[in-house]
Design an enzyme around this catalytic site. Structure first.
Site, PDB file in Angstrom:
ATOM      1  CE1 TYR A 109      -4.067  11.747  -5.726  1.00  0.00           C
ATOM      2  CE2 TYR A 109      -1.733  12.197  -5.987  1.00  0.00           C
ATOM      3  CZ  TYR A 109      -2.838  11.415  -6.260  1.00  0.00           C
ATOM      4  OH  TYR A 109      -2.708  10.324  -7.070  1.00  0.00           O
ATOM      5  CG  ASN A 143       0.808   9.879  -7.248  1.00  0.00           C
ATOM      6  OD1 ASN A 143      -0.233   9.956  -7.864  1.00  0.00           O
ATOM      7  ND2 ASN A 143       0.867   9.576  -5.966  1.00  0.00           N
ATOM      8  CD  GLU A 159      -7.561   5.838  -7.486  1.00  0.00           C
ATOM      9  OE1 GLU A 159      -7.768   6.298  -8.618  1.00  0.00           O
ATOM     10  OE2 GLU A 159      -6.439   5.442  -7.126  1.00  0.00           O
ATOM     11  CG  ASP A 160      -7.008   3.698  -3.429  1.00  0.00           C
ATOM     12  OD1 ASP A 160      -6.325   3.476  -4.444  1.00  0.00           O
ATOM     13  OD2 ASP A 160      -6.708   4.577  -2.611  1.00  0.00           O
ATOM     14  NE  ARG A 162      -4.491  -0.092  -2.192  1.00  0.00           N
ATOM     15  CZ  ARG A 162      -4.281   0.514  -3.356  1.00  0.00           C
ATOM     16  NH1 ARG A 162      -4.136  -0.178  -4.454  1.00  0.00           N
ATOM     17  NH2 ARG A 162      -4.215   1.830  -3.451  1.00  0.00           N
ATOM     18  CE  LYS A 219      -6.000   8.670  -6.784  1.00  0.00           C
ATOM     19  NZ  LYS A 219      -4.709   8.379  -7.382  1.00  0.00           N
ATOM     20  CG  ASP A 241      -5.483   6.073 -10.876  1.00  0.00           C
ATOM     21  OD1 ASP A 241      -4.836   6.297 -11.910  1.00  0.00           O
ATOM     22  OD2 ASP A 241      -5.334   6.715  -9.816  1.00  0.00           O
ATOM     23  CG  ASP A 242      -5.344   2.008  -7.298  1.00  0.00           C
ATOM     24  OD1 ASP A 242      -4.654   2.932  -6.844  1.00  0.00           O
ATOM     25  OD2 ASP A 242      -6.584   1.949  -7.155  1.00  0.00           O
ATOM     26  CG  ASN A 276       1.539   6.710  -2.843  1.00  0.00           C
ATOM     27  OD1 ASN A 276       2.538   7.391  -2.772  1.00  0.00           O
ATOM     28  ND2 ASN A 276       0.986   6.373  -3.993  1.00  0.00           N
TER      29      ASN A 276
HETATM   30  O1  LIG Z   1      -3.406   8.097  -4.644  1.00  0.00           O
HETATM   31  C1  LIG Z   1      -2.188   8.013  -4.877  1.00  0.00           C
HETATM   32  O2  LIG Z   1      -1.346   8.741  -4.403  1.00  0.00           O
HETATM   33  C2  LIG Z   1      -1.726   6.980  -5.853  1.00  0.00           C
HETATM   34  C3  LIG Z   1      -2.625   5.826  -5.819  1.00  0.00           C
HETATM   35  O3  LIG Z   1      -3.547   5.702  -6.606  1.00  0.00           O
HETATM   36  C4  LIG Z   1      -2.504   4.887  -4.700  1.00  0.00           C
HETATM   37  O4  LIG Z   1      -1.492   4.878  -4.010  1.00  0.00           O
HETATM   38  O5  LIG Z   1      -3.476   4.149  -4.492  1.00  0.00           O
HETATM   39 MG   LIG Z   2      -5.147   4.573  -5.750  1.00  0.00          MG
END
Ligand SMILES: O=C([O-])CC(=O)C(=O)O
Ligand SMILES: [Mg+2]
Length: 625
Positions: free
Chosen positions: A159, A511, A302-303, A212, A230, A325-326, A467
């Site tokens: 991770y 996190n 996510e992202d 992203r 994840k 999640d973000d 991160n």
């Molecule tokens: O993945 C991770 O460490 C936390 C997160 O969702 C990000 O930074 O986008």
């Molecule tokens: Mg993320």
């Protein structure tokens, strides 16, 4: 159907038990000994789980893990079935494995030892990532056993931060397909692509478009490492069964010029398709998920890029079982850290002034959740908004900012004051009690800024949440050193403990991994239909309450990482209590009495299944023989 008793022939004398083994053979000759008389096709019904220590374990459900017709070498090639050299002699004989494996029988404990030796032999974290990925693709139970037993050591490898590097090098380290790739050219056929996925019992999807990735920007199809990572934590931390998890990358291109030129790039070599075509594709995707896996299949976004993340959350949150999640997961973990910090600063939340470096998904998500939490304390929304300041790439967000760029999400936080561009000047003007960084601008919390925070506050709160580690706003060491050990610090990626003036501090890892596995577990177990912001505020409160005073004394605002599995189960249990109390949130009834036992009953076990249950233990077996 012809059934007969069969005696295994020609086995070693030590295997007297095997000689007595009886099992059923169908007329076609396919061995059926793995199926209980009433079990569905392909279902293993183990007599009991036997842990590596030899103890029976009641943890976990029986899983639909095995097509019983798989035999011989194919068993060793299926990571869900493969036990490496741990197959017993009986199993080797019955399943056609004899001669395919070295003669030694190596139980899981010893396999763990060997795995650790191999792990330590690797010289850097990327090599360790590649090694662990290969293990996951070879022997899933062993992978999750070593990961769950070594979370602190291995989470930074599978991770954040290593997964960021793995995504950057994804073209180089790519070995095997994992998860599904859906491209914009699949429009009209997404459902049939989902049908290509071999598992039918999917309960959770993590999806990204790679726009992203962490704080690393647009990594296009290389972003697949994120849903994979994840979901590894879904299992390792939440205990969600791996076959219920599906990583998905939606590929609409990339605007990263390096990737467009990269001969190893694995995605579509085109610039990103945006706007309606992109949203239509996502609409079809969400509909296809429901058609294939049902309405309670959880989809974690996510992202995604900043604007898309907000747009998609608004578009789907009341129609599907989904969260971002973000925005929401990060918000919950940050608010939990802030709530725990208040026990150090001895203040109420509403006594604090928050300054965010960044006004993207994470900052806006956290800011909104802080507003909710302040309102729970009795503060009005207007007063709460007044206490939160946002800084974006153009500086402080003020009402009549000449440079504009104030989106609808930032607007409620815009201040009626003169515009200031420089973060150092903003800190001096605002004098925040809490400074939170989430814009992936490395080292933006300079020595001067950190010292200023220390001069305004006895116990300044400084969270460097970006991160991976290379994007962090400052290091733990800088934060503690420049405030003489007085700051309350947390970061998105892990930092080692820091000693200042003879005192050692343990920086918390703020996190979202503390949040999403528990939220996902409760959602799946209870069939929560829509995941409201309240679910995240509750999760934040539960998490903050798990930080005990000893932890706080060491500077920790989160429970130690070594407890993160317990934390996830506890968050899930409390959320289940909350969701059933709320009445209309859950799809799965009747309501279980003991929520903890109920949640635990959904969790995965890393113990190997026995492929040869004693058929004498099957109820009603006599009539079958
Ligand atoms: O993945 C991770 O460490 C936390 C997160 O969702 C990000 O930074 O986008
Ligand atoms: Mg993320």
């Amino acid at each position: 159907m012809l059934r007969s008793k069969v005696l295994i022939q020609g086995v070693m004398p030590t295997m007297k038990g095997a000689l007595e083994l009886q099992y059923m053979v169908r007329s076609c000759g396919v061995v059926r000994m793995l199926c209980a008389p009433n079990a569905g096709c392909g279902q293993i019904v183990p007599k009991r789980r036997v842990s590596s220590t030899g103890k029976s374990s009641s943890k976990g459900h029986k899983d639909l893990v095995c097509n019983t017709r798989i035999r011989g070498i194919d068993i060793t090639r299926d990571p869900k079935l493969n036990k490496g050299m741990a197959f017993t002699l009986k199993e080797r004989q019955v399943m056609g494995l004899q001669g395919l494996l070295p003669p030694a029988i190596i139980p899981q404990d010893q396999q763990v030892y060997r795995t650790m030796q191999n792990f330590y032999r690797r010289e850097n974290d990327l090599d360790r990532y590649i090694y662990l990925t290969a293990l996951q693709e070879r022997n899933e139970k062993l992978f999750y056993r070593v990961l769950t037993e070594n979370v602190e050591l291995m989470m930074p490898v599978v991770y954040t931060p290593t997964v960021g590097l793995a995504c950057q090098k994804f073209g180089l380290i790519y070995r095997k397909p994992r998860g599904l790739y859906i491209t914009e050219h699949d429009k009209g056929h997404i459902y049939s692509i989902l049908c290509n996925w071999p598992e039918t019992d999917v309960k959770a999807i993590v999806v990204t478009d790679g726009d992203r990735i962490l704080g690393l920007g647009d990594l296009g199809a290389y972003g697949m490492g994120i849903p994979v990572g994840k979901l590894s934590l879904y299992t390792a931390l939440g205990g969600i069964k791996p076959h219920q998890c599906l990583p998905i990358l939606v590929d609409v291109g990339t605007n990263n010029p390096d990737l467009l030129d990269d001969p190893l790039y694995i995605g579509l070599k085109q610039r990103r398709t945006r706007g309606d075509t992109f949203y239509d594709l996502l609409d079809e995707f969400m509909e296809a998920v429901v058609r294939r896996y049902g309405q309670t299949c959880l989809v974690q976004f996510e992202d995604f890029g900043n604007q898309d993340a907000f747009t998609l959350l608004e578009r789907y949150r009341n129609r599907y079982c989904t969260f971002n999640d973000d925005i929401q997961g990060t918000a919950a973990v940050a608010v939990a850290g802030v709530l725990a910090s208040l026990r150090i600063t001895k203040t109420r939340l509403s006594d604090n002034v928050f300054l965010f470096q960044g006004a993207g998904e994470a900052s806006i998500g956290i800011a909104n959740l802080i507003v909710m939490a302040m309102m729970e304390e009795g503060t009005s929304r207007e007063q709460a908004l007044e206490k939160i300041f946002l800084v974006d790439s153009k500086g402080l967000i003020t009402k009549d900012r000449p440079s504009g760029g104030i989106t609808e999400h930032k607007a409620p936080f815009a201040k009626n004051m003169q515009h200031i561009g420089d973060l150092g000047q903003i800190v001096k003007a605002v004098k925040p009690t809490a400074l939170i960084g989430a814009a992936a601008i490395a080292n933006v919390f300079t020595e001067d800024i950190i010292r200023d925070m220390g001069s305004f506050n006895e116990r300044p709160i400084i969270f460097a949440l970006s991160n991976p580690t290379s994007s962090a706003e400052c290091t733990a060491e800088e934060a503690y050193r420049y405030t003489e050990g007085r700051c309350v610090f947390a970061s998105g990626s892990p930092f080692d403990p820091v000693t200042v003036d003879g005192r050692t501090f343990f920086p918390g890892q703020g996190n979202n991994a503390y949040i999403f596995p528990g939220v996902a577990l409760a959602t799946i177990a209870c069939g929560i239909r829509h995941i409201s912001d309240e679910v995240f505020l509750k999760s934040a409160e539960y998490l903050a309450a798990m930080v005990d005073n000893e932890h706080l004394a060491e500077g920790r605002v989160y429970p130690p990482l070594s407890d993160i599995q317990k934390v996830s189960t506890e968050i899930a249990t409390k959320l289940a209590e909350y969701a059933y109390k709320k009445g209309n949130l859950c799809a799965h009834y009747p309501e279980p009495k003991d929520k903890e036992a109920f949640i635990k009953s959904h969790q995965y076990s890393t113990d190997y299944e026995s492929f040869l249950p004693d058929i004498y233990d099957w109820p009603g077996h006599e009539s079958q023989l």
